[in-house]
Design a protein around this motif. Structure first.
Motif, PDB file in Angstrom:
ATOM      1  N   LEU A   1       0.804  -1.220   0.000  1.00 44.60           N
ATOM      2  CA  LEU A   1       0.000   0.000   0.000  1.00 44.60           C
ATOM      3  C   LEU A   1       0.845   1.282   0.000  1.00 44.60           C
ATOM      4  CD1 LEU A   1      -3.030  -0.860   2.335  1.00 44.60           C
ATOM      5  CD2 LEU A   1      -3.044  -0.453  -0.137  1.00 44.60           C
ATOM      6  N   PRO A   2       1.918   1.369   0.807  1.00 40.94           N
ATOM      7  CA  PRO A   2       2.733   2.594   0.737  1.00 40.94           C
ATOM      8  C   PRO A   2       3.281   2.865  -0.661  1.00 40.94           C
ATOM      9  CG  PRO A   2       3.274   1.371   2.719  1.00 40.94           C
ATOM     10  CD  PRO A   2       2.386   0.480   1.906  1.00 40.94           C
ATOM     11  N   LEU A   3       3.701   1.808  -1.367  1.00 38.07           N
ATOM     12  CA  LEU A   3       4.236   1.998  -2.714  1.00 38.07           C
ATOM     13  C   LEU A   3       3.140   2.318  -3.717  1.00 38.07           C
ATOM     14  CD1 LEU A   3       6.874  -0.835  -2.583  1.00 38.07           C
ATOM     15  CD2 LEU A   3       7.367   1.572  -3.002  1.00 38.07           C
ATOM     16  N   ILE A   4       1.962   1.774  -3.535  1.00 37.66           N
ATOM     17  CA  ILE A   4       0.839   2.123  -4.403  1.00 37.66           C
ATOM     18  C   ILE A   4       0.472   3.591  -4.225  1.00 37.66           C
ATOM     19  CG2 ILE A   4      -1.636   1.770  -4.798  1.00 37.66           C
ATOM     20  CD1 ILE A   4      -1.228  -1.185  -4.238  1.00 37.66           C
ATOM     21  N   ILE A   5       0.403   4.032  -2.970  1.00 37.76           N
ATOM     22  CA  ILE A   5       0.050   5.423  -2.687  1.00 37.76           C
ATOM     23  C   ILE A   5       1.153   6.366  -3.143  1.00 37.76           C
ATOM     24  CG2 ILE A   5      -0.402   7.080  -0.833  1.00 37.76           C
ATOM     25  CD1 ILE A   5      -1.701   4.748   0.708  1.00 37.76           C
ATOM     26  N   SER A   6       2.402   6.029  -2.823  1.00 39.93           N
ATOM     27  CA  SER A   6       3.529   6.898  -3.172  1.00 39.93           C
ATOM     28  C   SER A   6       3.628   7.102  -4.678  1.00 39.93           C
ATOM     29  CB  SER A   6       4.831   6.300  -2.629  1.00 39.93           C
ATOM     30  OG  SER A   6       5.937   7.056  -3.042  1.00 39.93           O
ATOM     31  N   ILE A   7       3.677   6.005  -5.424  1.00 46.47           N
ATOM     32  CA  ILE A   7       3.847   6.097  -6.876  1.00 46.47           C
ATOM     33  C   ILE A   7       2.570   6.572  -7.544  1.00 46.47           C
ATOM     34  CG2 ILE A   7       4.345   4.782  -8.972  1.00 46.47           C
ATOM     35  CD1 ILE A   7       6.137   2.976  -7.253  1.00 46.47           C
ATOM     36  N   GLY A   8       1.408   6.064  -7.096  1.00 43.10           N
ATOM     37  CA  GLY A   8       0.144   6.440  -7.724  1.00 43.10           C
ATOM     38  C   GLY A   8      -0.208   7.898  -7.521  1.00 43.10           C
ATOM     39  N   VAL A   9      -0.074   8.385  -6.277  1.00 45.10           N
ATOM     40  CA  VAL A   9      -0.467   9.763  -5.971  1.00 45.10           C
ATOM     41  C   VAL A   9       0.590  10.766  -6.404  1.00 45.10           C
ATOM     42  CG1 VAL A   9      -0.969  11.380  -4.095  1.00 45.10           C
ATOM     43  CG2 VAL A   9      -1.976   9.096  -4.079  1.00 45.10           C
ATOM     44  N   PHE A  10       1.835  10.501  -6.031  1.00 37.38           N
ATOM     45  CA  PHE A  10       2.866  11.515  -6.237  1.00 37.38           C
ATOM     46  C   PHE A  10       3.566  11.405  -7.593  1.00 37.38           C
ATOM     47  CE2 PHE A  10       2.354  11.196  -1.639  1.00 37.38           C
ATOM     48  CZ  PHE A  10       2.195  12.533  -1.308  1.00 37.38           C
ATOM     49  N   GLN A  11       4.063  10.202  -7.947  1.00 42.44           N
ATOM     50  CA  GLN A  11       4.816  10.099  -9.189  1.00 42.44           C
ATOM     51  C   GLN A  11       3.914  10.146 -10.417  1.00 42.44           C
ATOM     52  OE1 GLN A  11       7.543   6.820  -9.448  1.00 42.44           O
ATOM     53  NE2 GLN A  11       8.136   7.290 -11.530  1.00 42.44           N
ATOM     54  N   MET A  12       2.736   9.535 -10.341  1.00 43.42           N
ATOM     55  CA  MET A  12       1.838   9.539 -11.497  1.00 43.42           C
ATOM     56  C   MET A  12       0.868  10.715 -11.452  1.00 43.42           C
ATOM     57  SD  MET A  12       0.927   5.538 -12.130  1.00 43.42           S
ATOM     58  CE  MET A  12       2.205   4.337 -12.566  1.00 43.42           C
ATOM     59  N   GLY A  13       0.050  10.793 -10.384  1.00 43.36           N
ATOM     60  CA  GLY A  13      -0.983  11.815 -10.323  1.00 43.36           C
ATOM     61  C   GLY A  13      -0.450  13.224 -10.224  1.00 43.36           C
ATOM     62  N   LEU A  14       0.205  13.539  -9.107  1.00 44.39           N
ATOM     63  CA  LEU A  14       0.689  14.892  -8.881  1.00 44.39           C
ATOM     64  C   LEU A  14       1.732  15.298  -9.909  1.00 44.39           C
ATOM     65  CD1 LEU A  14       0.620  17.391  -7.091  1.00 44.39           C
ATOM     66  CD2 LEU A  14       2.356  16.327  -5.640  1.00 44.39           C
ATOM     67  N   PHE A  15       2.614  14.373 -10.265  1.00 39.90           N
ATOM     68  CA  PHE A  15       3.664  14.666 -11.247  1.00 39.90           C
ATOM     69  C   PHE A  15       3.047  15.100 -12.577  1.00 39.90           C
ATOM     70  CE2 PHE A  15       6.439  13.338 -14.715  1.00 39.90           C
ATOM     71  CZ  PHE A  15       7.640  13.916 -14.363  1.00 39.90           C
ATOM     72  N   LEU A  16       2.070  14.338 -13.079  1.00 41.97           N
ATOM     73  CA  LEU A  16       1.469  14.653 -14.377  1.00 41.97           C
ATOM     74  C   LEU A  16       0.642  15.939 -14.320  1.00 41.97           C
ATOM     75  CD1 LEU A  16       0.400  11.116 -15.646  1.00 41.97           C
ATOM     76  CD2 LEU A  16       2.239  12.570 -16.512  1.00 41.97           C
ATOM     77  N   ILE A  17      -0.018  16.191 -13.187  1.00 53.62           N
ATOM     78  CA  ILE A  17      -0.794  17.425 -13.053  1.00 53.62           C
ATOM     79  C   ILE A  17       0.131  18.637 -13.092  1.00 53.62           C
ATOM     80  CG2 ILE A  17      -2.206  18.779 -11.451  1.00 53.62           C
ATOM     81  CD1 ILE A  17      -3.416  16.089 -10.512  1.00 53.62           C
ATOM     82  N   LEU A  18       1.202  18.593 -12.311  1.00 56.38           N
ATOM     83  CA  LEU A  18       2.159  19.700 -12.303  1.00 56.38           C
ATOM     84  C   LEU A  18       2.814  19.872 -13.667  1.00 56.38           C
ATOM     85  CD1 LEU A  18       3.854  19.026  -8.836  1.00 56.38           C
ATOM     86  CD2 LEU A  18       2.370  20.951  -9.412  1.00 56.38           C
ATOM     87  N   LEU A  19       3.153  18.761 -14.309  1.00 56.86           N
ATOM     88  CA  LEU A  19       3.807  18.821 -15.617  1.00 56.86           C
ATOM     89  C   LEU A  19       2.907  19.466 -16.662  1.00 56.86           C
ATOM     90  CD1 LEU A  19       5.976  18.072 -17.700  1.00 56.86           C
ATOM     91  CD2 LEU A  19       4.979  15.786 -17.800  1.00 56.86           C
ATOM     92  N   ASN A  20       1.656  19.020 -16.746  1.00 56.05           N
ATOM     93  CA  ASN A  20       0.765  19.527 -17.789  1.00 56.05           C
ATOM     94  C   ASN A  20       0.401  20.987 -17.589  1.00 56.05           C
ATOM     95  OD1 ASN A  20      -0.284  17.322 -19.820  1.00 56.05           O
ATOM     96  ND2 ASN A  20      -0.018  16.289 -17.873  1.00 56.05           N
ATOM     97  N   TYR A  21       0.174  21.391 -16.333  1.00 57.85           N
ATOM     98  CA  TYR A  21      -0.134  22.797 -16.098  1.00 57.85           C
ATOM     99  C   TYR A  21       1.104  23.671 -16.273  1.00 57.85           C
ATOM    100  CZ  TYR A  21      -4.977  22.250 -14.719  1.00 57.85           C
ATOM    101  OH  TYR A  21      -6.328  22.005 -14.743  1.00 57.85           O
ATOM    102  N   GLY A  22       2.272  23.137 -15.939  1.00 58.98           N
ATOM    103  CA  GLY A  22       3.496  23.893 -16.160  1.00 58.98           C
ATOM    104  C   GLY A  22       3.751  24.152 -17.631  1.00 58.98           C
ATOM    105  N   LEU A  23       3.325  23.201 -18.473  1.00 61.28           N
ATOM    106  CA  LEU A  23       3.526  23.345 -19.920  1.00 61.28           C
ATOM    107  C   LEU A  23       2.648  24.434 -20.539  1.00 61.28           C
ATOM    108  CD1 LEU A  23       3.966  19.624 -21.020  1.00 61.28           C
ATOM    109  CD2 LEU A  23       5.617  21.470 -21.312  1.00 61.28           C
ATOM    110  N   TYR A  24       1.666  24.943 -19.771  1.00 64.02           N
ATOM    111  CA  TYR A  24       0.883  26.072 -20.260  1.00 64.02           C
ATOM    112  C   TYR A  24       1.776  27.300 -20.470  1.00 64.02           C
ATOM    113  CZ  TYR A  24      -3.984  24.493 -19.872  1.00 64.02           C
ATOM    114  OH  TYR A  24      -5.180  23.869 -20.064  1.00 64.02           O
TER     115      TYR A  24
END
Length: 241
Positions: free
Chosen positions: A1-24
């Protein structure tokens, strides 16, 4: 569960959100540089908190790699008075820092399953997080369904996200954080060359120098990389699998 939450929330979710909005607000070439400045954050953390060692080759690779990133970023030419540009760059930098923490957790966290077995759960968690964020920030999207959009979704979903994140996690799990993070410096090289070919960006003297520095850093890191000796518990797990 820690690895699912860590990678799912931060590396995939938050990372992609920050990346896409930064590209604006930030161009593709600069975005690739900032997002993959991960070694600036992952390497010191791994050395201080987990005792990773630096031999002379890796030290040289770190110096050359950071010098290449700084040269590409060119802070002396940065427009610090443009709020949108500053916010966009900060979002991309935050994405890099987020990934650095996840990379360390991936390397030193306790695994009970193979990385490929956790990817569906991590992507599902990231999807929920991204949908909620989109509903809040863009409640009335205007979507034009065409072949370009379909191809983009397929590429980003299958190659850019599913395969890319799985491969990154598998690599980070097998190699030291320093080696992994420095090796990912190859990504801004590919990103910049792609932006030149596909977006007609110009190759400047700074770009050429930076590419040479990064490539030199990658060569030194490769030379300084030693095979990892797995703990007995991991060896027995692999043998069982």
């Amino acid at each position: 569960l820690p690895l699912i939450i860590s990678i799912g929330v931060f590396q995939m979710g938050l990372f992609l959100i920050l990346l896409n909005y930064g590209l604006y607000y930030v161009g593709a070439g600069r975005a690739a540089i900032l997002v993959y400045s991960t070694p600036l954050w992952a390497t010191p953390l791994a050395i201080v908190f987990f005792g990773e060692s630096l031999n002379r080759f890796k030290t040289g690779g770190l110096v050359f790699g950071i010098a290449g990133i700084i040269t590409l970023f060119s802070p002396w030419r940065f427009d610090w008075h443009n709020t949108h540009i500053v916010v966009g760059n900060m979002m991309l930098l935050a994405a890099a820092i987020t990934w650095a923490f996840v990379m360390i957790h991936t390397r030193y966290g306790k695994w009970h399953s193979k990385p490929i077995q956790l990817v569906p759960w991590q992507m599902a968690l990231a999807a929920v997080m991204t949908i909620i964020t989109a509903a809040i920030l863009e409640p009335h999207p205007s979507v034009s369904w065409n072949s370009t959009l379909v191809y983009t979704l397929l590429y980003n979903g299958l190659a850019g996200t599913a395969f890319g994140f799985w491969a990154g996690v598998a690599i980070a799990r097998s190699l030291p954080v320093t080696t992994t993070s420095l090796s990912f410096l190859a990504v801004p090289v590919v990103g910049l060359l792609s932006s030149v070919v596909m977006l007609n960006e110009q190759i400047t003297a700074e770009l050429s120098i930076a590419l040479c520095l990064i490539i030199a850093g990658l060569v030194l890191v490769t030379m300084g990389n030693k095979p990892r000796v797995l703990p007995a518990a991991n060896q027995s797990t692999i043998a069982t699998q």
